[in-house]
Scaffold this motif. Sequence first.
Motif, PDB file in Angstrom:
ATOM      1  N   PHE A 121       0.840  -1.198   0.000  1.00  0.00           N
ATOM      2  CA  PHE A 121       0.000   0.000   0.000  1.00  0.00           C
ATOM      3  C   PHE A 121       0.872   1.245   0.000  1.00  0.00           C
ATOM      4  N   GLU A 122       0.414   2.296  -0.690  1.00  0.00           N
ATOM      5  CA  GLU A 122       1.041   3.609  -0.656  1.00  0.00           C
ATOM      6  C   GLU A 122       0.090   4.587   0.010  1.00  0.00           C
ATOM      7  N   ILE A 132       6.339   1.385  11.196  1.00  0.00           N
ATOM      8  CA  ILE A 132       7.641   0.808  11.513  1.00  0.00           C
ATOM      9  C   ILE A 132       7.576  -0.691  11.252  1.00  0.00           C
ATOM     10  N   GLU A 133       8.712  -1.249  10.919  1.00  0.00           N
ATOM     11  CA  GLU A 133       8.793  -2.683  10.669  1.00  0.00           C
ATOM     12  C   GLU A 133       8.301  -3.448  11.890  1.00  0.00           C
ATOM     13  N   LYS A 134       7.376  -4.374  11.675  1.00  0.00           N
ATOM     14  CA  LYS A 134       6.750  -5.206  12.709  1.00  0.00           C
ATOM     15  C   LYS A 134       5.851  -4.419  13.649  1.00  0.00           C
ATOM     16  N   ASP A 148       8.074  -4.410   5.418  1.00  0.00           N
ATOM     17  CA  ASP A 148       8.611  -3.572   4.345  1.00  0.00           C
ATOM     18  C   ASP A 148       8.180  -2.115   4.509  1.00  0.00           C
ATOM     19  N   SER A 149       8.403  -1.568   5.715  1.00  0.00           N
ATOM     20  CA  SER A 149       8.012  -0.194   6.012  1.00  0.00           C
ATOM     21  C   SER A 149       8.941   0.800   5.313  1.00  0.00           C
ATOM     22  N   PHE A 154       4.087   0.565   2.664  1.00  0.00           N
ATOM     23  CA  PHE A 154       4.338  -0.573   3.540  1.00  0.00           C
ATOM     24  C   PHE A 154       3.648  -1.780   2.939  1.00  0.00           C
ATOM     25  N   GLY A 155       3.929  -2.935   3.495  1.00  0.00           N
ATOM     26  CA  GLY A 155       3.260  -4.153   3.078  1.00  0.00           C
ATOM     27  C   GLY A 155       2.692  -4.872   4.282  1.00  0.00           C
TER      28      GLY A 155
END
Length: 195
Positions: A121-122, A132-134, A148-149, A154-155
């Motif tokens: 997503f954007e 943030i990651e996780k 994938d921040s 992010f994903g």
Amino acid sequence: MFTGIIETLGRITALEPKDGNLHITVRTPLANELKIDQSVAHNGVCLTVVAIEGNEYSVTAIAETLQKTNLGELRQGDLVNLERAMILGSRLDGHIVQGHVDQIGTCTQVRETDGSWYYSFEYDGALGNPTIEKGSITIDGTSLTVVDSKKNSFGVAIIPYTYEHTRFNTYGVGSTVNLEFDVIGKYVAKLMQGR
């Protein structure tokens, strides 16, 4: 307050624009368990139940809500993610969700990977909402873990249960979603801006 754990899907049966607002009628088995003035999250947007009849209930989205969320894009027959407010003293299976959408995002990728799905997503990073990651993110009311921040993207990875029991199986590239960023992360980001 919500947890981001979707209880069920509802189907939009009527949409009535009036005076800049949108009256939304939803069919769901939850309707007979609701009461007037109860809060229900619809694709992550907290709305108040204003009428109940049989297996349908109605809520009203005001103009500001329609400007900041994807609810204005709803069409009769669409599915919405539904969650009733959490009960104090119950397990918090997702994360703390307010039902106050921060902004919308757009799906840029859907990829099936050995029994799960990966979505990218954007969003407009200029609005200052961090991932943030996780960390936690809420997409259309669903509590998820960020992978994938990046600054404006992010994903998330989706398990089969979530894919089958939420709106995720309807998303494609270009789909617009409601985003609520982690409330603790937003406060930390705001505090850091002042330094």
